[in-house]
Design an enzyme around this catalytic site. Structure first.
Site, PDB file in Angstrom:
ATOM      1  N   HIS A  45     -32.681  17.370 -29.772  1.00  0.00           N
ATOM      2  CA  HIS A  45     -33.759  17.782 -30.668  1.00  0.00           C
ATOM      3  C   HIS A  45     -34.561  18.940 -30.087  1.00  0.00           C
ATOM      4  O   HIS A  45     -35.042  19.802 -30.828  1.00  0.00           O
ATOM      5  CB  HIS A  45     -34.680  16.588 -30.942  1.00  0.00           C
ATOM      6  CG  HIS A  45     -35.630  16.791 -32.073  1.00  0.00           C
ATOM      7  ND1 HIS A  45     -35.243  16.740 -33.385  1.00  0.00           N
ATOM      8  CD2 HIS A  45     -36.952  17.064 -32.089  1.00  0.00           C
ATOM      9  CE1 HIS A  45     -36.283  16.960 -34.167  1.00  0.00           C
ATOM     10  NE2 HIS A  45     -37.333  17.162 -33.399  1.00  0.00           N
ATOM     11  N   HIS A  91     -37.388  15.892 -40.372  1.00  0.00           N
ATOM     12  CA  HIS A  91     -37.969  14.625 -39.908  1.00  0.00           C
ATOM     13  C   HIS A  91     -37.126  13.493 -40.484  1.00  0.00           C
ATOM     14  O   HIS A  91     -37.620  12.577 -41.139  1.00  0.00           O
ATOM     15  CB  HIS A  91     -39.442  14.507 -40.307  1.00  0.00           C
ATOM     16  CG  HIS A  91     -40.325  14.196 -39.142  1.00  0.00           C
ATOM     17  ND1 HIS A  91     -41.358  13.302 -39.179  1.00  0.00           N
ATOM     18  CD2 HIS A  91     -40.309  14.661 -37.860  1.00  0.00           C
ATOM     19  CE1 HIS A  91     -41.950  13.238 -37.997  1.00  0.00           C
ATOM     20  NE2 HIS A  91     -41.324  14.064 -37.188  1.00  0.00           N
TER      21      HIS A  91
END
Length: 724
Positions: A45, A91
């Site tokens: 990430h 998200h």
């Protein structure tokens, strides 16, 4: 003190080779704080370790690009001393675990990426992908995500002006929630994140740090398994009212000369913000962890550094400006604390209770993070693996009216009224066009200019042919912006894929990026920011699944004069209807991977449509010229569902029907998804160069279907699903 065993290393998401690199970087074993910091900074990430090699191939520069990838958001010059600043972020994992807070904090995070660079946010967009509507969790997920987006955006006072929502079984185990924000700033008041100035104070502002969101970045870098409910504490909790205060306080401080650098605390929180600021400035950093504002008792440095509590920022100030800055944040009732200073050591040093609890060289954490050229299969091998059935025989005739009613009421084409009525699209009073058109249009306050914004992607095309699908995703946003009269200028992206350690998934990534790069170069449409979200794959009990490759594109364009803006709505009885971009001798031909094939024939088959980028550019320029010269009364690009669906959408938007002068002899004529096409209407007697006239605006029906029946079918899906 926790002993660093192989199990502890594995729990932090590092493989044995990566841990060996940690040992080499430190020259010793790390303590738990140091291991946690390496863990999040080297997570997929934060480090993009599986995609960085290929991301370098994307075109990112143009004369109007002020700042490309590498900062919090991309920046383009829109003239008159003004800049548009924008980015899209994912998200996904948090929104599947806790849909309301996952989606809400996704909006909060992308807002911070934009205003941390000095921009006032003017528009939010989103791109949402859900699984089958009849999946037992899906209604709950849709309701939570939509409520979270609306709840945060509405409270913070930034309009949510558009987006896209699609459904497919591939997202049953991993939904996608991609959020985009666009802001406007003065070109001489843009702020960057590089920490400089030996001894300059490092300041923490915003909310206090809690234990929410710890290991969020690591969680977002792994597949889902049966332990999904145990991951709920890794989801952050947002407060949009605090975010609104933070926006105003930051912009007020930015109007002074106090700030040297500024960075929001997003994924990996205080760790990533401090590491990125110091590494970009070629400096070191020393933090006093006892000075970090905490909202929970007994928090450890490990928890403080890895927390992803929301509404927090990190700044480097000029010496002597602390008191002035503190007065501003105190006025807005926000925390303010000097927690450290810039050093020249090239190290991150953390102190707690008078002891050094972390001492890491910054190079290995950031610039020297692992970068993998993971193996991938060839395009030919991918076609064999994907097992997309051939298109085969297609019926020569079809009941166009019946098929239109089915399509317009399907999950992917049904009215999104239930969604967008939960979003405040008008706050700020500058929204000129919102959900339902080809692109949202937001006026730049106090000027005649406006920004056109679009999000788009067709994952079914990307699965069938990643390269063509990547091209199409870029071209579709280009087309949407041209359709309202805007000049497409640049894109952001959110690259959503499954497990990159599988060669077939890596082939999807490489293929999509290759197609995107070609389209961006051909259309003078550079990529200025973006996000990569991998491991969107579920291994949970009940059957695992990988998402379709979904390189969501967010496009931004400029209207020099917002009075010259097209909409999709039919306007006047008697206007001619024109088609540009028809295949030679036909209205449409391509049914491979079309919604008609899936919804009417029950098949997902055939090749993705080819994208002729020369035609895309030429047709876009023609359409923009029509709009600029007031030659057209409405414009709509032809995409999902083909020609007849586009006509129906224009008719429903204007509440007026149409008649066709051409015969729809094949399903391809009516529902083909050939690319590079637009519909336009113009007053009677008008001739539009480059287009063919196919019909006339007027009446109360489209291809024999009354507008009342069309509207009922279009509105029924969400209404009935949510009322059930």
């Amino acid at each position: 003190m926790t002993q660093i065993t192989p199990d502890v290393v594995e729990a932090h998401g590092l493989n044995p080779e990566e841990y060996e690199r940690v040992l080499n970087a430190l020259g010793r074993e790390p303590n738990l704080v140091e291991l946690g910091i390496f863990s999040v900074m080297w997570s997929e990430h934060c480090s993009y370790k599986s995609s960085r090699f290929h991301l370098k191939k994307l075109p990112t520069k143009a004369s109007w690009v002020i700042c490309g990838p590498g900062e919090n958001a991309g920046v383009i010059d829109i003239g008159d001393g003004q800049a548009a600043i924008f980015k899209m972020e994912s998200h996904n994992h948090p929104s599947y675990i806790e849909p309301y807070q996952g989606a809400a904090t996704g909006v909060g995070g992308i807002l911070r990426d934009v205003f941390t660079m000095g921009a006032r946010p003017v528009a939010n967009m989103n791109a949402l992908r859900f699984g089958r509507p009849d999946h037992p969790k899906m209604k709950h997920l849709v309701q939570g995500v939509v409520a979270g987006i609306g709840g945060y955006g509405n409270c913070v006072g930034v309009p949510t002006v558009g987006g896209e929502t699609n459904f497919h079984k591939a997202y049953d185990g991993n939904i996608l929630v991609n959020a985009m924000t666009v802001g406007v700033a003065e070109t001489d008041k843009i702020f960057y994140s590089a920490a400089t100035g030996l001894g300059n104070p490092i300041v923490y502002v915003g909310s206090k740090t809690g234990r929410d969101g710890i290991h969020g970045a690591t969680m977002a870098s792994a597949d889902f398994g049966d332990d999904i409910d145990q991951k709920r504490p890794t989801v952050q909790v947002g407060d949009p009212f605090v975010e609104k205060l933070l926006i105003e306080a930051c912009l007020e401080l930015m109007a002074t000369d106090a700030i040297v650098a500024i960075q929001d605390m997003g994924a990996a929180g205080l760790t990533s913000s401090s590491v990125e600021m110091a590494s970009k400035g070629g400096a070191g950093i020393r933090l006093n962890m006892n000075a970090v504002p905490c909202r929970e008792e007994g928090m450890t440095p490990y928890e403080m550094m890895l927390s992803e509590s929301q509404e927090r920022m990190l700044m480097v100030l000029k010496p002597g400006k602390e008191a002035m800055a503190q007065a501003i944040f105190s006025k807005w009732e926000l925390d303010f604390a000097v927690i450290g200073e810039v050093t020249d050591t090239g190290h991150m040093v953390l102190e707690f209770d008078g002891e050094v609890v972390c001492d890491i060289p910054l190079g290995p954490l950031a610039d020297d993070a692992p970068e993998y050229e993971r193996p991938y299969i060839s395009r030919e091998e991918y076609k064999v693996w994907a097992q997309v059935p051939a298109l085969g025989e297609i019926p020569e005739t079809t009941d166009v009216a019946a098929d239109l009613l089915t399509l317009i009421g399907s999950a992917d084409l049904a009215s999104r009224r239930w969604i967008f009525e939960q979003y405040d699209s008008q706050v700020g009073a500058d929204t000129m066009q919102k959900s339902g058109g080809d692109a949202a249009v937001v006026r730049i306050h106090g000027t005649q200019k406006a920004l056109a914004i679009s999000t788009d992607c067709s994952p079914r095309y990307c699965y069938a042919d990643p390269y063509e699908g990547g091209k199409q995703a870029v071209a579709e946003t280009y087309r949407n912006i041209c359709a309202v009269g805007g000049l497409p200028m640049a894109i952001t992206n959110c690259l959503n894929f499954a497990n990159p350690q599988r060669p077939e998934i890596m082939a999807q990534i490489v293929g999509c990026l290759g197609g995107m790069a070609e389209a961006c170069r051909a259309l003078d449409y550079p990529i200025v920011s973006g996000n990569v979200s991998l491991y969107n794959e579920s291994k949970a009990t009940g059957g695992g699944s990988a998402i379709l490759p979904t390189p969501a594109i967010g496009g931004v364009g400029l209207l020099a004069d917002h009075d010259k803006m097209a909409t999709i709505a039919f306007k006047n009885e008697g206007d001619g209807i024109f088609l540009i971009g028809a295949p030679k001798g036909r209205l449409g031909t391509h049914l491979g991977q079309s919604l008609w094939l899936r919804e009417i024939q029950g098949r997902e088959a055939g090749e993705a449509p080819k994208v002729d980028l020369g035609d895309e550019r030429d047709h876009g320029e023609i359409v923009r010229g029509w709009v600029r010269r007031d030659k057209v009364t409405a414009v709509h690009d032809i995409s999902d569902g083909g020609l007849v669906v586009a006509l129906a959408e224009m008719a429903l938007s204007g509440n007026i029907g149409c008649t066709l002068d051409v015969e729809l002899t094949t399903p391809g004529d009516a529902f083909g998804e050939d690319q590079g096409r637009y519909l336009a209407t113009a007053p009677a007697g008008t001739h539009l160069d480059g287009a063919v006239r196919i019909g006339t605006v007027g009446g109360t029906s489209v291809v024999g279907v009354e507008l009342t029946a069309l509207r009922e079918a279009n509105e029924a899906f969400f209404r009935d699903w949510m009322d059930a």
